[in-house]
Design a protein around this motif. Structure first.
Motif, PDB file in Angstrom:
ATOM      1  N   ASN A  26       0.788  -1.225   0.000  1.00  0.00           N
ATOM      2  CA  ASN A  26       0.000   0.000   0.000  1.00  0.00           C
ATOM      3  C   ASN A  26       0.823   1.278   0.000  1.00  0.00           C
ATOM      4  OD1 ASN A  26      -2.323  -1.639   0.189  1.00  0.00           O
ATOM      5  ND2 ASN A  26      -1.854  -1.902   2.358  1.00  0.00           N
ATOM      6  N   GLY A  27       2.121   1.160  -0.083  1.00  0.00           N
ATOM      7  CA  GLY A  27       2.928   2.367  -0.036  1.00  0.00           C
ATOM      8  C   GLY A  27       3.259   2.738   1.389  1.00  0.00           C
ATOM      9  N   ARG A  28       4.394   3.409   1.560  1.00  0.00           N
ATOM     10  CA  ARG A  28       4.857   3.806   2.867  1.00  0.00           C
ATOM     11  C   ARG A  28       4.873   2.630   3.847  1.00  0.00           C
ATOM     12  NH1 ARG A  28       5.482   9.030   5.258  1.00  0.00           N
ATOM     13  NH2 ARG A  28       4.427  10.043   3.543  1.00  0.00           N
ATOM     14  N   GLU A  29       5.454   1.508   3.398  1.00  0.00           N
ATOM     15  CA  GLU A  29       5.632   0.402   4.342  1.00  0.00           C
ATOM     16  C   GLU A  29       6.852  -0.429   3.958  1.00  0.00           C
ATOM     17  OE1 GLU A  29       2.447  -2.421   4.473  1.00  0.00           O
ATOM     18  OE2 GLU A  29       2.143  -2.444   2.313  1.00  0.00           O
ATOM     19  N   VAL A  30       7.406  -1.075   4.977  1.00  0.00           N
ATOM     20  CA  VAL A  30       8.502  -2.003   4.748  1.00  0.00           C
ATOM     21  C   VAL A  30       7.932  -3.411   4.867  1.00  0.00           C
ATOM     22  CG1 VAL A  30      10.719  -2.876   5.576  1.00  0.00           C
ATOM     23  CG2 VAL A  30      10.231  -0.428   5.699  1.00  0.00           C
ATOM     24  N   VAL A  31       8.024  -4.159   3.776  1.00  0.00           N
ATOM     25  CA  VAL A  31       7.474  -5.514   3.779  1.00  0.00           C
ATOM     26  C   VAL A  31       8.607  -6.497   3.518  1.00  0.00           C
ATOM     27  CG1 VAL A  31       5.844  -7.094   2.682  1.00  0.00           C
ATOM     28  CG2 VAL A  31       5.261  -4.670   2.932  1.00  0.00           C
ATOM     29  N   SER A  32       8.701  -7.508   4.366  1.00  0.00           N
ATOM     30  CA  SER A  32       9.753  -8.487   4.152  1.00  0.00           C
ATOM     31  C   SER A  32       9.157  -9.783   3.618  1.00  0.00           C
ATOM     32  CB  SER A  32      10.519  -8.754   5.441  1.00  0.00           C
ATOM     33  OG  SER A  32       9.633  -9.183   6.445  1.00  0.00           O
ATOM     34  N   VAL A  33       9.932 -10.448   2.791  1.00  0.00           N
ATOM     35  CA  VAL A  33       9.533 -11.760   2.287  1.00  0.00           C
ATOM     36  C   VAL A  33      10.442 -12.780   2.950  1.00  0.00           C
ATOM     37  CG1 VAL A  33       9.332 -13.254   0.275  1.00  0.00           C
ATOM     38  CG2 VAL A  33       8.806 -10.824   0.068  1.00  0.00           C
ATOM     39  N   LEU A  34       9.825 -13.637   3.738  1.00  0.00           N
ATOM     40  CA  LEU A  34      10.586 -14.647   4.458  1.00  0.00           C
ATOM     41  C   LEU A  34      10.315 -15.976   3.774  1.00  0.00           C
ATOM     42  CD1 LEU A  34      12.287 -14.602   7.077  1.00  0.00           C
ATOM     43  CD2 LEU A  34      10.225 -15.245   8.318  1.00  0.00           C
ATOM     44  N   SER A  35      11.367 -16.595   3.293  1.00  0.00           N
ATOM     45  CA  SER A  35      11.119 -17.882   2.642  1.00  0.00           C
ATOM     46  C   SER A  35      12.353 -18.754   2.746  1.00  0.00           C
ATOM     47  CB  SER A  35      10.740 -17.667   1.174  1.00  0.00           C
ATOM     48  OG  SER A  35      11.865 -17.727   0.343  1.00  0.00           O
ATOM     49  N   PRO A  36      12.154 -20.073   2.785  1.00  0.00           N
ATOM     50  CA  PRO A  36      13.316 -20.949   2.804  1.00  0.00           C
ATOM     51  C   PRO A  36      14.027 -20.897   1.457  1.00  0.00           C
ATOM     52  CG  PRO A  36      11.298 -22.230   2.585  1.00  0.00           C
ATOM     53  CD  PRO A  36      10.885 -20.815   2.794  1.00  0.00           C
ATOM     54  N   GLN A 200      15.532 -10.423  11.736  1.00  0.00           N
ATOM     55  CA  GLN A 200      15.613  -9.182  10.974  1.00  0.00           C
ATOM     56  C   GLN A 200      14.222  -8.773  10.466  1.00  0.00           C
ATOM     57  OE1 GLN A 200      17.506  -9.189   7.080  1.00  0.00           O
ATOM     58  NE2 GLN A 200      18.656  -7.365   7.673  1.00  0.00           N
ATOM     59  N   ALA A 201      13.491  -9.749   9.970  1.00  0.00           N
ATOM     60  CA  ALA A 201      12.138  -9.456   9.496  1.00  0.00           C
ATOM     61  C   ALA A 201      11.286  -8.929  10.642  1.00  0.00           C
ATOM     62  CB  ALA A 201      11.520 -10.720   8.891  1.00  0.00           C
ATOM     63  N   TYR A 202      11.470  -9.527  11.805  1.00  0.00           N
ATOM     64  CA  TYR A 202      10.692  -9.137  12.977  1.00  0.00           C
ATOM     65  C   TYR A 202      10.969  -7.697  13.372  1.00  0.00           C
ATOM     66  CZ  TYR A 202       8.470  -9.682  17.551  1.00  0.00           C
ATOM     67  OH  TYR A 202       7.650  -9.563  18.630  1.00  0.00           O
ATOM     68  N   ARG A 203      12.258  -7.363  13.346  1.00  0.00           N
ATOM     69  CA  ARG A 203      12.666  -6.058  13.830  1.00  0.00           C
ATOM     70  C   ARG A 203      12.351  -4.923  12.873  1.00  0.00           C
ATOM     71  NH1 ARG A 203      17.472  -4.817  17.351  1.00  0.00           N
ATOM     72  NH2 ARG A 203      17.501  -2.549  17.400  1.00  0.00           N
ATOM     73  N   TRP A 204      12.496  -5.187  11.588  1.00  0.00           N
ATOM     74  CA  TRP A 204      12.494  -4.078  10.638  1.00  0.00           C
ATOM     75  C   TRP A 204      11.253  -3.949   9.771  1.00  0.00           C
ATOM     76  CZ3 TRP A 204      16.021  -0.459  11.368  1.00  0.00           C
ATOM     77  CH2 TRP A 204      17.215  -0.815  12.018  1.00  0.00           C
ATOM     78  N   SER A 205      10.392  -4.974   9.730  1.00  0.00           N
ATOM     79  CA  SER A 205       9.306  -4.827   8.759  1.00  0.00           C
ATOM     80  C   SER A 205       7.975  -4.475   9.404  1.00  0.00           C
ATOM     81  CB  SER A 205       9.184  -6.087   7.891  1.00  0.00           C
ATOM     82  OG  SER A 205       9.375  -7.237   8.655  1.00  0.00           O
ATOM     83  N   ASP A 206       7.153  -3.809   8.616  1.00  0.00           N
ATOM     84  CA  ASP A 206       5.795  -3.505   9.044  1.00  0.00           C
ATOM     85  C   ASP A 206       4.890  -4.696   8.790  1.00  0.00           C
ATOM     86  OD1 ASP A 206       6.485  -0.773   9.581  1.00  0.00           O
ATOM     87  OD2 ASP A 206       6.502  -0.455   7.419  1.00  0.00           O
ATOM     88  N   ARG A 207       5.280  -5.459   7.788  1.00  0.00           N
ATOM     89  CA  ARG A 207       4.476  -6.612   7.412  1.00  0.00           C
ATOM     90  C   ARG A 207       5.398  -7.700   6.908  1.00  0.00           C
ATOM     91  NH1 ARG A 207       0.394  -6.964   3.395  1.00  0.00           N
ATOM     92  NH2 ARG A 207       1.252  -5.139   2.347  1.00  0.00           N
ATOM     93  N   VAL A 208       5.011  -8.946   7.114  1.00  0.00           N
ATOM     94  CA  VAL A 208       5.832 -10.062   6.666  1.00  0.00           C
ATOM     95  C   VAL A 208       5.002 -10.958   5.750  1.00  0.00           C
ATOM     96  CG1 VAL A 208       7.238 -12.042   7.373  1.00  0.00           C
ATOM     97  CG2 VAL A 208       7.065 -10.043   8.867  1.00  0.00           C
ATOM     98  N   LEU A 209       5.630 -11.355   4.622  1.00  0.00           N
ATOM     99  CA  LEU A 209       5.019 -12.378   3.771  1.00  0.00           C
ATOM    100  C   LEU A 209       5.849 -13.636   3.953  1.00  0.00           C
ATOM    101  CD1 LEU A 209       4.716 -10.423   0.379  1.00  0.00           C
ATOM    102  CD2 LEU A 209       2.902 -10.778   2.046  1.00  0.00           C
ATOM    103  N   ALA A 210       5.242 -14.689   4.460  1.00  0.00           N
ATOM    104  CA  ALA A 210       5.985 -15.948   4.601  1.00  0.00           C
ATOM    105  C   ALA A 210       5.650 -16.835   3.419  1.00  0.00           C
ATOM    106  CB  ALA A 210       5.634 -16.616   5.918  1.00  0.00           C
ATOM    107  N   LEU A 211       6.671 -17.117   2.602  1.00  0.00           N
ATOM    108  CA  LEU A 211       6.479 -17.857   1.361  1.00  0.00           C
ATOM    109  C   LEU A 211       6.980 -19.279   1.579  1.00  0.00           C
ATOM    110  CD1 LEU A 211       5.442 -16.695  -1.329  1.00  0.00           C
ATOM    111  CD2 LEU A 211       7.820 -16.381  -2.006  1.00  0.00           C
TER     112      LEU A 211
END
Lengths: 255, 325
Positions: A26-36, A200-211
């Protein structure tokens, strides 16, 4: 800017890499993609950047179907910071960042004064103007990453996609890079990055996508996604996630 | 390339270096017109200069310029500092075409035409097969280029084997050495046209070659269609290489050594590197040709000289240290 990925599927021949992936940014967010490893995040990024075009489903930037955008126009919606790469030839930092302005060039065949100004501003925004005349190859890993982020800024796209931006950095540089990315978010940008580090995903992202296994297994704020069941499913481990405070977690792996 | 790097020296004014090279080229060309093994007499001075020396000077400049530009361009779009104009089989194809024409008893412009066609055919074949390779596009093209090149080289060897050893074989061998001997007024224009036609896109897209050196994926994310850009650059480079080699024979090393020397003098930025390589290449081959036709009592084919000068010079460049590139 609104980015929407809807029912995205992609396969190499017979082998499916992504299946029915949907999410919004949606803009103005940090989203991380966590995947093996092999979880499909690189393929996801390539589809979003238009490097792969033979996907099914729809990717839109501000309601515009990315498939209908030219390569150049696509570069004005999403910028890309690749994993550490060792360029074949050494360029000085200013030229490296100047390359980010390539999609902005209209009729001219090479950057002019306006583009130089954009590149210098990008360096200034990340506080690395003093590196301008240095050779890229001779910089430290952290500096190189900041230069590549500056190049992405020079593209003037509202979103930056980063493939493991801190994978080969020491914790000091990791912190530096992530702090800068958060600042860019505060200035209104969308930051989408992949990481192998749940903390890192926990600390820095507003939202996490777990793939996991070609599709999105969990999505939401870090505190909800980064929990024992999700990590155990993603990485096939037996672990307990212990939140230390609202920024840090401890992951206890039972063998 | 080299590991030790004491100097961080960087040319702060690459544009001035390019200008200097241009001035140098003009003066050396003028001097070359006056230099020669035989003294000039007043009555035929213009005939000699216009009909004999000038065409050869122009051809030397064109060939050096073309080979260096093609080498620099290939190095960029293949992200490979070792790329040279023969990387996609252009020179081996040209050699085969020329040998075939000589075997069929042809001379002069027919040999050139066969050679030009052979060169284009070889690269077209590499491009066609290379696209079918799995894995990385760039690597696939380079490997295909090596293989197709060696097939054409084997073909040339076979033609030499069956050629008449009294006249055809020496003609083929001599052609393969590369030479500017006997280049006349009428040879310049047919070579110059395709060369200039090919050099034009290399100059126009020199900024985009910079972007291409970062790899296909990054180029793409910067708005450059890597496949299409590589096609344009390869087509242009092939055109200039084919036109040059078919007119002069195999002149090796120029396309590898000159761009590297230019990188040292000017830097890796193709905005100045491309024109710099062109001028330096012209200057280099002009000087070597001056040596070839004036220095010794018997003229040495220029291809031999470029190897004698080019290869040791390249070794010097890569062992000297300095800025890593």
């Amino acid at each position: 800017m609104n980015t929407e990925v809807r029912n995205l599927s992609f396969s190499y021949g017979e082998q499916p890499i992504l299946q029915d992936v949907s999410f919004c940014l949606n803009g103005r967010e940090v989203v991380s993609v966590l995947s093996p490893n092999g979880g499909g995040k690189t393929t996801l990024f390539r589809c979003m950047l238009g490097i792969h075009r033979q996907y099914t489903g729809i990717i839109t930037y501000d309601e515009r179907d990315s498939r209908n955008l030219s390569i150049r126009n696509l570069a004005r919606y999403a910028a890309y910071v690749p994993q550490s790469h060792y360029p074949a030839f050494n360029y000085n930092v200013l030229d490296m960042v100047l390359m980010g302005t390539t999609p902005l060039l209209r009729s001219t065949i090479q950057p002019g004064e306006e583009e130089y100004e954009i590149a210098e501003q990008a360096l200034a925004r990340l506080g690395i103007s003093t590196l301008a005349r240095r050779g890229f190859i001779r910089l430290s890993g952290g500096e190189q990453r900041l230069v590549l982020i500056a190049r992405a800024l020079a593209q003037q796209a509202p979103m930056i996609i980063l493939d493991e931006p801190t994978a080969d950095l020491d914790i000091g540089n990791q912190h530096l890079v992530m702090t800068q990315l958060r600042r860019l978010r505060d200035e209104g940008m969308t930051i989408l990055f992949s990481t192998h580090d749940p903390s890192q995903a926990y600390r820095w992202s507003d939202r996490v996508l777990a793939l996991s296994e070609q599709s999105i297994y969990a999505e939401g704020p870090p505190a909800r996604v980064i929990c024992s069941p999700v990590l155990n499913h993603l990485y096939h481990i037996d672990a307990t996630v212990v939140p230390l405070d609202d920024r840090d977690i401890h992951i206890q792996i039972h063998s | 390339m080299s590991g030790s790097g004491k100097s961080h020296k960087q040319n702060m004014h690459p544009g001035r270096t390019v200008l200097l090279l241009a001035l140098l080229l003009v003066s050396v060309s003028a001097a070359s017109a006056l230099a020669g093994r035989y003294p000039l007499h007043m009555e035929d001075i213009w005939t000699v200069i216009l009909n004999i020396r000038l065409p050869r000077i122009v051809m030397a400049c064109l060939a050096g310029c073309a080979l260096s530009a093609a080498g620099a361009a290939y190095q960029g779009v293949f992200q490979n500092p070792m790329a040279a104009p023969d990387i996609l089989g252009a020179t081996q194809g040209a050699a085969f075409g020329a040998a075939l024409a000589i075997l069929l008893g042809r001379t002069g412009s027919v040999v050139t035409a066969f050679s030009f066609t052979g060169s284009l055919f070889a690269v077209a074949l590499v491009w066609y097969i290379g696209r079918k390779t799995s894995g990385k596009r760039v690597l696939g093209l380079i490997l295909t280029g090596i293989m197709v090149g060696s097939i054409f080289a084997a073909g040339t060897s076979f033609l030499k084997l069956v050629a008449d050893p009294s006249d055809q074989l020496p003609a083929i061998t001599y052609w393969l050495m590369g030479s500017l001997v006997g280049v006349g007024k009428n040879d310049v224009l047919p070579a110059a046209l395709p060369i200039l036609l090919g050099l034009f896109p290399l100059l126009i897209f020199r900024w985009h070659i910079n972007v291409m050196t970062l790899g296909d994926e990054v180029a793409h994310s910067l708005g450059v269609d890597a496949d299409r850009m590589r096609k344009i650059i390869v087509l242009s480079s092939t055109l200039v290489t084919a036109a040059t080699v078919s007119a002069t024979g195999m002149i090796g090393w120029v396309g590898l050594v000159v761009p590297h020397l230019a990188r040292r003098l000017i830097g890796n930025d193709y905005r100045t590197l491309m024109p710099g390589s062109m001028l330096l290449g012209a200057l280099f081959l002009l000087l070597v040709d001056d040596i070839a036709r004036s220095a010794l009592s018997r003229e040495i084919p220029i291809g031999i000289l470029t190897a004698f000068i080019g290869a040791p010079f390249f070794l010097y460049l890569i062992t000297k240290g300095g800025e890593k590139y």
